[in-house]
Write an enzyme that holds these catalytic residues in place. Structure first.
Site, PDB file in Angstrom:
ATOM      1  N   LYS A 161       0.822  -1.218   0.000  1.00  0.00           N
ATOM      2  CA  LYS A 161       0.000   0.000   0.000  1.00  0.00           C
ATOM      3  C   LYS A 161       0.860   1.275   0.000  1.00  0.00           C
ATOM      4  O   LYS A 161       2.062   1.217   0.281  1.00  0.00           O
ATOM      5  CB  LYS A 161      -0.932  -0.034   1.219  1.00  0.00           C
ATOM      6  CG  LYS A 161      -1.941  -1.204   1.170  1.00  0.00           C
ATOM      7  CD  LYS A 161      -2.940  -1.125   2.325  1.00  0.00           C
ATOM      8  CE  LYS A 161      -3.956  -2.246   2.274  1.00  0.00           C
ATOM      9  NZ  LYS A 161      -4.987  -2.110   3.338  1.00  0.00           N
TER      10      LYS A 161
ATOM     11  N   ASN B 144      -2.002   0.192   6.730  1.00  0.00           N
ATOM     12  CA  ASN B 144      -1.477  -1.066   7.263  1.00  0.00           C
ATOM     13  C   ASN B 144      -0.624  -1.865   6.280  1.00  0.00           C
ATOM     14  O   ASN B 144      -0.573  -3.081   6.331  1.00  0.00           O
ATOM     15  CB  ASN B 144      -2.622  -1.905   7.842  1.00  0.00           C
ATOM     16  CG  ASN B 144      -3.679  -2.226   6.815  1.00  0.00           C
ATOM     17  OD1 ASN B 144      -3.534  -1.874   5.652  1.00  0.00           O
ATOM     18  ND2 ASN B 144      -4.730  -2.903   7.231  1.00  0.00           N
TER      19      ASN B 144
ATOM     20  N   TYR C 146     -12.494  -1.612  -3.677  1.00  0.00           N
ATOM     21  CA  TYR C 146     -12.974  -1.794  -2.301  1.00  0.00           C
ATOM     22  C   TYR C 146     -14.503  -1.643  -2.188  1.00  0.00           C
ATOM     23  O   TYR C 146     -15.013  -1.379  -1.103  1.00  0.00           O
ATOM     24  CB  TYR C 146     -12.277  -0.812  -1.363  1.00  0.00           C
ATOM     25  CG  TYR C 146     -10.868  -1.236  -0.995  1.00  0.00           C
ATOM     26  CD1 TYR C 146     -10.648  -2.314  -0.126  1.00  0.00           C
ATOM     27  CD2 TYR C 146      -9.749  -0.570  -1.486  1.00  0.00           C
ATOM     28  CE1 TYR C 146      -9.367  -2.708   0.228  1.00  0.00           C
ATOM     29  CE2 TYR C 146      -8.459  -0.957  -1.134  1.00  0.00           C
ATOM     30  CZ  TYR C 146      -8.286  -2.033  -0.275  1.00  0.00           C
ATOM     31  OH  TYR C 146      -7.011  -2.425   0.090  1.00  0.00           O
TER      32      TYR C 146
ATOM     33  N   THR D 121      -5.495  -6.947  10.755  1.00  0.00           N
ATOM     34  CA  THR D 121      -5.728  -5.651  10.107  1.00  0.00           C
ATOM     35  C   THR D 121      -5.111  -4.507  10.914  1.00  0.00           C
ATOM     36  O   THR D 121      -4.489  -3.608  10.349  1.00  0.00           O
ATOM     37  CB  THR D 121      -7.249  -5.410   9.957  1.00  0.00           C
ATOM     38  OG1 THR D 121      -7.834  -6.560   9.326  1.00  0.00           O
ATOM     39  CG2 THR D 121      -7.530  -4.174   9.132  1.00  0.00           C
TER      40      THR D 121
ATOM     41  N   PHE E 242     -15.283   3.708   7.197  1.00  0.00           N
ATOM     42  CA  PHE E 242     -13.931   4.079   6.796  1.00  0.00           C
ATOM     43  C   PHE E 242     -13.731   4.094   5.280  1.00  0.00           C
ATOM     44  O   PHE E 242     -12.630   4.332   4.790  1.00  0.00           O
ATOM     45  CB  PHE E 242     -12.900   3.146   7.440  1.00  0.00           C
ATOM     46  CG  PHE E 242     -13.107   1.667   7.139  1.00  0.00           C
ATOM     47  CD1 PHE E 242     -12.659   1.108   5.953  1.00  0.00           C
ATOM     48  CD2 PHE E 242     -13.752   0.845   8.061  1.00  0.00           C
ATOM     49  CE1 PHE E 242     -12.847  -0.236   5.673  1.00  0.00           C
ATOM     50  CE2 PHE E 242     -13.947  -0.508   7.794  1.00  0.00           C
ATOM     51  CZ  PHE E 242     -13.493  -1.040   6.584  1.00  0.00           C
TER      52      PHE E 242
ATOM     53  N   GLU F 280      -9.748 -10.166  -7.577  1.00  0.00           N
ATOM     54  CA  GLU F 280      -8.776  -9.083  -7.377  1.00  0.00           C
ATOM     55  C   GLU F 280      -7.592  -9.206  -8.345  1.00  0.00           C
ATOM     56  O   GLU F 280      -7.113  -8.198  -8.876  1.00  0.00           O
ATOM     57  CB  GLU F 280      -8.308  -9.091  -5.915  1.00  0.00           C
ATOM     58  CG  GLU F 280      -9.437  -8.685  -4.970  1.00  0.00           C
ATOM     59  CD  GLU F 280      -9.128  -8.904  -3.494  1.00  0.00           C
ATOM     60  OE1 GLU F 280     -10.011  -8.596  -2.666  1.00  0.00           O
ATOM     61  OE2 GLU F 280      -8.018  -9.385  -3.156  1.00  0.00           O
TER      62      GLU F 280
ATOM     63  N   ARG G 226       2.506  -6.800   8.813  1.00  0.00           N
ATOM     64  CA  ARG G 226       1.848  -5.594   9.340  1.00  0.00           C
ATOM     65  C   ARG G 226       2.466  -5.162  10.672  1.00  0.00           C
ATOM     66  O   ARG G 226       2.616  -3.968  10.932  1.00  0.00           O
ATOM     67  CB  ARG G 226       0.343  -5.829   9.459  1.00  0.00           C
ATOM     68  CG  ARG G 226      -0.356  -5.699   8.095  1.00  0.00           C
ATOM     69  CD  ARG G 226      -1.772  -6.157   8.140  1.00  0.00           C
ATOM     70  NE  ARG G 226      -2.543  -5.731   6.952  1.00  0.00           N
ATOM     71  CZ  ARG G 226      -3.731  -6.226   6.641  1.00  0.00           C
ATOM     72  NH1 ARG G 226      -4.293  -7.152   7.419  1.00  0.00           N
ATOM     73  NH2 ARG G 226      -4.361  -5.809   5.567  1.00  0.00           N
TER      74      ARG G 226
ATOM     75  N   ARG H 251      -2.570 -14.569   4.763  1.00  0.00           N
ATOM     76  CA  ARG H 251      -3.197 -13.797   5.850  1.00  0.00           C
ATOM     77  C   ARG H 251      -2.412 -13.996   7.161  1.00  0.00           C
ATOM     78  O   ARG H 251      -2.276 -13.064   7.962  1.00  0.00           O
ATOM     79  CB  ARG H 251      -4.663 -14.215   6.046  1.00  0.00           C
ATOM     80  CG  ARG H 251      -5.591 -13.934   4.857  1.00  0.00           C
ATOM     81  CD  ARG H 251      -5.934 -12.489   4.635  1.00  0.00           C
ATOM     82  NE  ARG H 251      -6.530 -11.836   5.778  1.00  0.00           N
ATOM     83  CZ  ARG H 251      -7.218 -10.690   5.697  1.00  0.00           C
ATOM     84  NH1 ARG H 251      -7.422 -10.100   4.513  1.00  0.00           N
ATOM     85  NH2 ARG H 251      -7.704 -10.118   6.765  1.00  0.00           N
TER      86      ARG H 251
ATOM     87  N   HIS I  22      -2.195  -5.409   1.494  1.00  0.00           N
ATOM     88  CA  HIS I  22      -3.498  -6.058   1.315  1.00  0.00           C
ATOM     89  C   HIS I  22      -3.267  -7.547   1.117  1.00  0.00           C
ATOM     90  O   HIS I  22      -2.255  -7.950   0.543  1.00  0.00           O
ATOM     91  CB  HIS I  22      -4.197  -5.495   0.076  1.00  0.00           C
ATOM     92  CG  HIS I  22      -5.424  -6.264  -0.329  1.00  0.00           C
ATOM     93  ND1 HIS I  22      -6.643  -6.053   0.270  1.00  0.00           N
ATOM     94  CD2 HIS I  22      -5.612  -7.263  -1.234  1.00  0.00           C
ATOM     95  CE1 HIS I  22      -7.535  -6.886  -0.265  1.00  0.00           C
ATOM     96  NE2 HIS I  22      -6.923  -7.631  -1.180  1.00  0.00           N
TER      97      HIS I  22
HETATM   98  N1  UDP Z   1      -9.619  -0.220   7.345  1.00  0.00           N
HETATM   99  C1  UDP Z   1      -9.697   0.996   7.982  1.00  0.00           C
HETATM  100  N2  UDP Z   1     -10.347   1.062   9.203  1.00  0.00           N
HETATM  101  C2  UDP Z   1     -10.920  -0.023   9.779  1.00  0.00           C
HETATM  102  C3  UDP Z   1     -10.844  -1.254   9.119  1.00  0.00           C
HETATM  103  C4  UDP Z   1     -10.191  -1.327   7.905  1.00  0.00           C
HETATM  104  O1  UDP Z   1      -9.180   1.990   7.470  1.00  0.00           O
HETATM  105  O2  UDP Z   1     -11.494   0.100  10.864  1.00  0.00           O
HETATM  106  C5  UDP Z   1      -8.922  -0.322   6.035  1.00  0.00           C
HETATM  107  C6  UDP Z   1      -7.572  -1.036   6.148  1.00  0.00           C
HETATM  108  O3  UDP Z   1      -6.677  -0.429   5.224  1.00  0.00           O
HETATM  109  C7  UDP Z   1      -7.935  -2.442   5.745  1.00  0.00           C
HETATM  110  C8  UDP Z   1      -8.967  -2.182   4.641  1.00  0.00           C
HETATM  111  O4  UDP Z   1      -9.706  -1.073   5.129  1.00  0.00           O
HETATM  112  O5  UDP Z   1      -6.813  -3.169   5.298  1.00  0.00           O
HETATM  113  C9  UDP Z   1      -9.911  -3.328   4.343  1.00  0.00           C
HETATM  114  O6  UDP Z   1     -10.528  -3.754   5.566  1.00  0.00           O
HETATM  115  P1  UDP Z   1     -10.681  -5.282   5.911  1.00  0.00           P
HETATM  116  O7  UDP Z   1     -11.616  -5.389   7.060  1.00  0.00           O
HETATM  117  O8  UDP Z   1     -11.012  -6.046   4.668  1.00  0.00           O
HETATM  118  O9  UDP Z   1      -9.216  -5.676   6.447  1.00  0.00           O
HETATM  119  P2  UDP Z   1      -8.088  -6.599   5.787  1.00  0.00           P
HETATM  120  O10 UDP Z   1      -8.779  -7.689   5.016  1.00  0.00           O
HETATM  121  O11 UDP Z   1      -7.261  -5.690   4.893  1.00  0.00           O
HETATM  122  O12 UDP Z   1      -7.287  -7.114   6.946  1.00  0.00           O
HETATM  123 MG    MG Z   2     -10.200  -7.601   3.543  1.00  0.00          MG
END
Ligand code: UDP
Ligand code: MG
Length: 140
Positions: free
Chosen positions: A12, A115, A52, A94, A60, A129, A105, A88, A118
């Site tokens: 990112k 973070n 997204y 996250t 968010f 994707e 992360r 993952r 992705h």
């Molecule tokens: N995100 C954020 N605030 C939150 C949760 C997620 O800004 O409270 C952002 C963060 O960059 C995250 C992305 O949105 O990676 C997608 O969220 P997701 O829940 O899918 O998390 P991920 O799969 O990336 O762990």
């Molecule tokens: Mg996700």
């Protein structure tokens, strides 16, 4: 448990700005992932919004779209047995403050929004994707 052999990732804008492309790619390689496809590019706000779209109703979403279009990213398709689940695990939670020691992360992210990386959450989304960024001719 997932069974697919590929997942999709992005390094990112925060991690690119901090000059962490190299160290993050090294972690992916050390984790046993092979690069199938890769590009250094920048998303428009419209493209980030589409990528997204699943999060459109989340509070968010606007911030996420602005952040993901704020600078260049590295997009890649990665290959390994059990790719989605293992990737993952390699990237961690996250929220980097909740991510396990040694995860990407934990090492490179600064906040729940910014973070560093992705990682696809399912085999189905890994395919969607990957197709968002890469044609068949760009995969090896
Ligand atoms: N995100 C954020 N605030 C939150 C949760 C997620 O800004 O409270 C952002 C963060 O960059 C995250 C992305 O949105 O990676 C997608 O969220 P997701 O829940 O899918 O998390 P991920 O799969 O990336 O762990
Ligand atoms: Mg996700």
């Amino acid at each position: 448990m997932s069974t697919g052999r590929t997942t999709f990732t992005m390094i990112k804008p925060d991690a690119v700005k901090r000059n962490n492309i190299g160290p993050i790619l090294a972690k992916m390689n050390e984790g046993g992932f092979r690069i199938v496809a890769m590009k250094y590019t920048r998303l428009t706000a419209e493209q980030a919004g589409k990528f997204y779209e699943i999060h459109k109703e989340r509070p968010f979403y606007g911030e996420l779209v602005a952040f993901m279009s704020s600078g260049p990213i590295v997009a890649a398709i990665l290959e390994k047995d059990n790719a989605v689940e293992d990737f993952r695990t390699l990237i961690g939670a996250t929220d980097p403050s909740k991510a396990a020691e040694g995860t990407i992360r934990r090492l490179f992210a600064t906040s729940i929004g910014e973070n560093a990386v992705h990682g696809s959450d399912s085999d189905e989304n890994a395919i969607i994707e990957g197709n968002f960024f890469f044609s068949q001719l760009e995969r090896f």
